[in-house]
Design a protein around this motif. Sequence first.
Motif, short mmCIF file in Angstrom:
data_model
loop_
_atom_site.label_atom_id
_atom_site.label_comp_id
_atom_site.label_asym_id
_atom_site.label_seq_id
_atom_site.Cartn_x
_atom_site.Cartn_y
_atom_site.Cartn_z
N PRO A 44 0.76 -1.31 -0.01
CA PRO A 44 0.00 -0.08 0.05
C PRO A 44 0.79 1.27 0.01
N PHE A 51 0.68 4.45 0.96
CA PHE A 51 0.61 5.33 1.93
C PHE A 51 1.36 4.88 3.13
N LEU A 52 1.14 3.26 3.26
CA LEU A 52 2.32 2.77 4.18
C LEU A 52 3.67 3.01 3.85
N LEU A 63 4.91 6.08 4.80
CA LEU A 63 4.78 6.47 6.46
C LEU A 63 6.38 5.72 6.51
N ILE A 64 6.28 4.57 6.05
CA ILE A 64 7.70 3.85 6.54
C ILE A 64 9.08 4.69 5.85
#
Lengths: 332, 384
Positions: free
Chosen positions: A149, A151-152, A155-156
């Motif tokens: 995904p 957006f993850l 984030l990461i």
Amino acid sequence: MIDYFIKRILVMMLTLLVVSALVFIVIQLPEGDYLTSYIAELESQGEAADPQKIIYLQKEFNLDQPIWKQYLLWIGGILRGDFGRSIEYDLPVIDVIGEVFVFAIILNASVIAFIYIVAFPIGVYSATHQYSWGDHGLTFIGFIGLATPNFLLALILMFLAKKFLGISMGGLMDPNFENQPWTFDKVVSVLEHLIVPVIVIGTSGTAGMIRRLRANLLDELHKQYVTTARAKGLSNVRLLVKYPLRMALNPFIADIGNLLPQVVSGSVIVAVILDLPTTGPVLLDALRSQDTFLAGSFLLFISLLTVFGMFLSDLLLAVLDPRIRLTGGIAK
Amino acid sequence: MTDKLAHFVSQEPFNPMKVDELTPEQEKFYMASQWKMMWWRLRKHRLAVWSGAILFVLYASILVSECIAPYGLQTRNADFIFAPPQKVQFFHEGEFIGPFVYSLDYRLNMEILRREYADNQDVVQPLRFFCRGDVYEFWSLFETDFHLVCAAKSGTFFFLGTDRLGRDIWSRMIYGTRISLTVGLVGIILSFILGISIGGAAGYFGGWVDNLAQRAIEILRSIPELPLWMGLSAALPVNWSPIAVFFGLTLILGLVDWPGLARAVRSKLLALREEDYCTAAVLMGAPPRRIIYRHLLPNFMSHLIASATLSIPSMILAETALSFLGLGLRPPITSWGVLLVEAQNMEAVELYPWLLLPAIPVIITVLAFNFFGDGLRDAADPYK
């Protein structure tokens, strides 16, 4: 060709009209409007709302009219280039959206360009070297890219950059350049900050594109005309470029219809996480505060982006493929 | 005059089975049902089988989330705020004593105003199994305090650390699995029903029904999904109960997702309705409903299931994204997306990286669904 062109434009207009009605319904769905929340906020602060001002605001934003009339007023305004006023920012919507939307177009266009530039050579390589180690490796990486995904991933990546490089990755340009006139350095800074979001948003699209191009090209490569051409002694590269690649390119371009909504969707949420001043954060705020005109214009603009993109891809297809010009339909 | 044609007549008794006598394996193969053949085919796809197993375990776990989680969903450990994950150890001073954790020493560093935790290597806290811990209501049926694993008496066991209220992240992730996984299932059922009905009507009747459905599909697909989902879920009334919001959200997910499925159904039906057996059914007076559901759909049910499997992860992701943005589920309902809200603050994540951990089950689930769905799709047509 002209007929086809006109027909496509009419279809696009009609689509946009329906989309605008849909968008308006979605925006009107929440109970109450901005004014009710505005009054509630004032009351929670212990102030009474001035009834005169309320009535003035109601008139100003046509909130006292029935829904269908509000819609007609809204769409009529848009056709005249008046997008209404953002209640939250107390500015004309066009002023709020303007720069944000330019950035959004730049971002989405770069993502699409990235997807095509990366997917094309890899897809061709994978198909021509089927079942080689390179193909297996690329397919596996593509699978991971397809399923991660975005957006993850954002984030990461944000976390890793902060933790190990000590830099903050968010924003569209170096904070020093904000509110500065456009200079060469500023453009460079914007480009530098574009790299990560483009990769993050584009990964899954690229992976999907590679898989489709590979499948299409493989289909073509097993056809008889390829064998014939090879038997006649055509060189490998010339054969590939001249025939099967051109056939496989067709769905490659038609796919932009699937790709665009996906990219725009992805860019909305990734922009929120990476704090890019594009559509994401502003749309989110507008939806939360029920800023009807702002949110509505945003949704409409975003849809316009995809509908227009599809229109362009259809035109491109018509240029590329004579069969489409002839029948006016899309060969699938 | 010609002689009678000479022909050979075997003297042996006639045995109709003799020629194609099948070996037991062949017989098994030829007699197998479609679903059985799909299973054989799927079994060869190693990655898909493993992914299926992972999904099975995850879905099984949501039946007994309360037992697996060492702590309750809302249990606060006020003395252990932002505690780091405690490593499970087996050897203490070179001696095997089974799974245990060292106790956490807590100190407030006044210079940088930060909580500091350190392992206290002297205090061993062996984990207890099949033990009594936080009291919970099992499926709101009866009260119990049985857990699979708990911390030592008056000890702690924060497998993945704690959040800003001192709640155990591992336990909350296990509870979140229940919500995150069911969102996808309920949503896909809705989108399945819509897709089959609308696509079925479009493909079977053709004409203006088809035209209308086609335009609707085109328009819905031209609006980017996520912003549309955002707009719709922002419309969910604030005063709804969390359960109502949950069902509202699945409704929204299903309402936007059906066009892909409808398109697949339509194109298959368009081809199939020309088949002779379909004409026969019409002539025998079967109503359209019966023809579509009874005669046509079973032809490509397996394909539909495979493509539905492939669209579950997008729903799970949508829920995660919406909850992450604060437009989806709201506490006390806890999904992986709700847990990730804590990770929005990058400063906090830099200090307490374990807040990002709920992203891992999301990625694992999405990957597993993709591999499993891909295997299913390959296996969907076992006659090829």
